[in-house]
Design an enzyme around this catalytic site. Structure first.
Site, PDB file in Angstrom:
ATOM      1  N   SER A  12       5.720   0.791  -1.487  1.00 26.19           N
ATOM      2  CA  SER A  12       5.617  -0.464  -0.737  1.00 26.19           C
ATOM      3  C   SER A  12       4.470  -1.343  -1.205  1.00 26.19           C
ATOM      4  CB  SER A  12       5.483  -0.173   0.765  1.00 26.19           C
ATOM      5  OG  SER A  12       4.389   0.697   1.013  1.00 26.19           O
ATOM      6  N   ASP A 172       1.019  -3.998  10.856  1.00 23.24           N
ATOM      7  CA  ASP A 172       1.460  -2.625  11.114  1.00 23.24           C
ATOM      8  C   ASP A 172       0.322  -1.610  11.003  1.00 23.24           C
ATOM      9  OD1 ASP A 172       1.036  -2.209   8.379  1.00 23.24           O
ATOM     10  OD2 ASP A 172       3.157  -1.993   7.886  1.00 23.24           O
ATOM     11  N   HIS A 175      -0.011  -1.044   5.965  1.00 24.21           N
ATOM     12  CA  HIS A 175       0.051  -1.756   4.692  1.00 24.21           C
ATOM     13  C   HIS A 175      -1.050  -2.820   4.607  1.00 24.21           C
ATOM     14  CE1 HIS A 175       4.231  -0.214   5.127  1.00 24.21           C
ATOM     15  NE2 HIS A 175       4.046   0.049   3.835  1.00 24.21           N
TER      16      HIS A 175
END
Length: 201
Positions: A12, A172, A175
């Protein structure tokens, strides 16, 4: 001028999850830095959110098929979260780096981050998670070097920056935010520029 085919592979972070604009992602920021150093760059991203080291085989196959001169691999967080052993993950990373090197690419690996700084990790377990992260990253570094790649060495400094500044995380809390990607890119840029300029690669 020869075009530098720059590919970003991994998870990611390679895909830019958490950034608010495409321009803020790791690949875009580093491509701009390479251009500032005089390179004409073609950027391609192969990172997939949730990817583990086992997924690098498909990503490297795609990159080699499309053509690659310089590759950045960001991988390891999901291996740690999924309890993949360091030996297994390191072997998979080694094979990916070796495949890219055989194809003529210069490769920079960003080892697994310190997940002990993530707020969702309960405080009593943070030291344990940090130790596991360090062990995993060390195995990755050894594997990458054996395969002919280079390793970015700013992980400890980056962990300290993120631990001290919550704004570097996205909503979140896992990240990076756009600001976080800027910090990561600044730390990685000197390593990437050096690898790109290496005439022996």
């Amino acid at each position: 001028m020869t075009i530098l085919r720059f590919c970003v592979l991994g998870d990611s972070l390679a895909a830019g999850v958490g950034s608010t604009r495409v321009e803020d992602t790791l690949g875009q920021r580093l491509a701009r830095r390479l251009r500032a150093e005089g390179h004409e760059v073609r950027l391609r991203g192969y990172g997939v959110p949730g990817a583990r080291s086992a997924d690098l085989d498909r990503q490297t196959g795609a990159a080699v098929g499309d053509g690659v001169d310089l590759a950045l691999i960001v991988i390891g967080a999901n291996d740690l979260a999924g309890f993949v052993s360091p030996a297994v993950g390191a072997r998979q990373l080694h094979d990916a780096v070796a495949r890219l090197v055989r194809a003529g690419a210069r490769v920079l690996v960003v080892p697994a981050p310190d997940l002990g700084i993530v707020s969702r990790v309960p405080a009593p377990y943070r030291n344990l998670v940090s130790a596991a992260s360090g062990q995993y990253a060390s195995a990755q570094a050894d594997a990458a070097i054996r395969a002919g790649g280079a390793v970015a060495t700013a992980s400890a400094q980056l962990a300290a920056r993120f631990a001290a500044d919550a704004t570097l995380f996205s909503a979140d809390r896992f990240h990076p935010s756009s600001a976080g990607y800027a910090v990561i890119a600044d730390a990685l840029a000197p390593h990437l520029v050096a690898v790109a300029a290496d005439p022996a690669a």
